[in-house]
Motif scaffolding. Structure first.
Motif, PDB file in Angstrom:
ATOM      1  N   ARG A   1      -6.556  10.773 106.286  1.00  0.00           N
ATOM      2  CA  ARG A   1      -5.828   9.604 106.759  1.00  0.00           C
ATOM      3  C   ARG A   1      -6.423   9.264 108.120  1.00  0.00           C
TER       4      ARG A   1
ATOM      5  N   TYR B   1      -3.196   0.532  94.681  1.00  0.00           N
ATOM      6  CA  TYR B   1      -2.781   1.073  95.981  1.00  0.00           C
ATOM      7  C   TYR B   1      -3.323   0.283  97.164  1.00  0.00           C
TER       8      TYR B   1
ATOM      9  N   ASN C   1      -6.792   2.880 105.966  1.00  0.00           N
ATOM     10  CA  ASN C   1      -5.850   3.982 106.148  1.00  0.00           C
ATOM     11  C   ASN C   1      -6.418   5.316 105.691  1.00  0.00           C
TER      12      ASN C   1
ATOM     13  N   LYS D   1       2.467   1.041  99.810  1.00  0.00           N
ATOM     14  CA  LYS D   1       1.692   1.826  98.850  1.00  0.00           C
ATOM     15  C   LYS D   1       1.032   3.068  99.469  1.00  0.00           C
ATOM     16  N   LEU D   2       1.089   3.222 100.785  1.00  0.00           N
ATOM     17  CA  LEU D   2       0.419   4.360 101.412  1.00  0.00           C
ATOM     18  C   LEU D   2       1.044   5.686 100.999  1.00  0.00           C
ATOM     19  N   LYS D   3       2.366   5.796 101.107  1.00  0.00           N
ATOM     20  CA  LYS D   3       3.012   7.077 100.757  1.00  0.00           C
ATOM     21  C   LYS D   3       2.806   7.443  99.296  1.00  0.00           C
TER      22      LYS D   3
ATOM     23  N   LEU E   1      -0.709   8.763  99.001  1.00  0.00           N
ATOM     24  CA  LEU E   1      -0.899  10.087  99.596  1.00  0.00           C
ATOM     25  C   LEU E   1      -0.491  11.203  98.637  1.00  0.00           C
ATOM     26  N   GLU E   2       0.454  10.942  97.768  1.00  0.00           N
ATOM     27  CA  GLU E   2       0.831  11.913  96.731  1.00  0.00           C
ATOM     28  C   GLU E   2      -0.144  11.863  95.561  1.00  0.00           C
TER      29      GLU E   2
END
Length: 147
Positions: free
Chosen positions: A96, A125, A102, A77-79, A82-83
């Motif tokens: 980050r 997330y 994170n 779920k990080l990417k 990030l969007e």
């Protein structure tokens, strides 16, 4: 381009008041306005100067809360986060980071209900932790170049 002593003086002037004219900066550092302009342009092009901003008090605009929220993203779920975080109007800074979490975000919110709704958006997330900001202790200090 190196950050020589003249560039350091120019940067100090800009950090104290980015609205002053190149002519005024030139008077303070002892060079012409065109020389100041050229040096500033080079520092902008090289990324030494990242941006110019007006810092506005969120409380004067009606926001009742400023909070620091950390997020420990779920696997995979990080990417996507990030969007998504770029679309949140509430987020005024986001980093980050290393450690158990994170992400660390600085957010402004209208009221307690808005805070609750914002935290509810983060649930998909990861696990979040929220701290309410009581006051600012250090106000946008100037960054001194490394000697």
């Amino acid at each position: 381009m190196s950050i020589d002593s003249l560039n350091k003086k120019i940067l100090k002037c800009l950090q104290q008041n980015a609205r002053q004219s190149n002519a005024e900066i030139g008077r303070q550092v002892g060079v012409s306005s065109p020389a100041v302009s050229e040096r500033i342009k080079k520092m902008e092009d090289l990324g030494v100067i990242e941006d110019y901003k007006t810092i506005v008090s969120p409380f004067e605009l009606g926001y009742q809360f400023k909070a620091i929220i950390t997020l420990r993203a779920f696997m995979g779920k990080l990417k996507p986060f990030l969007e998504k975080v770029k679309t949140y109007d509430e987020v005024i800074n986001c980093y980050r980071i290393t450690g158990d979490e994170n992400i660390v975000m600085e957010v402004v919110l209208k009221n307690q209900k808005h805070l609750e709704q914002f935290i509810d958006q983060l649930i998909i997330y990861g696990e979040s932790k929220t701290q309410i900001v009581l006051s600012r202790v250090v106000k946008h200090k100037e960054i001194k170049p490394i000697e």
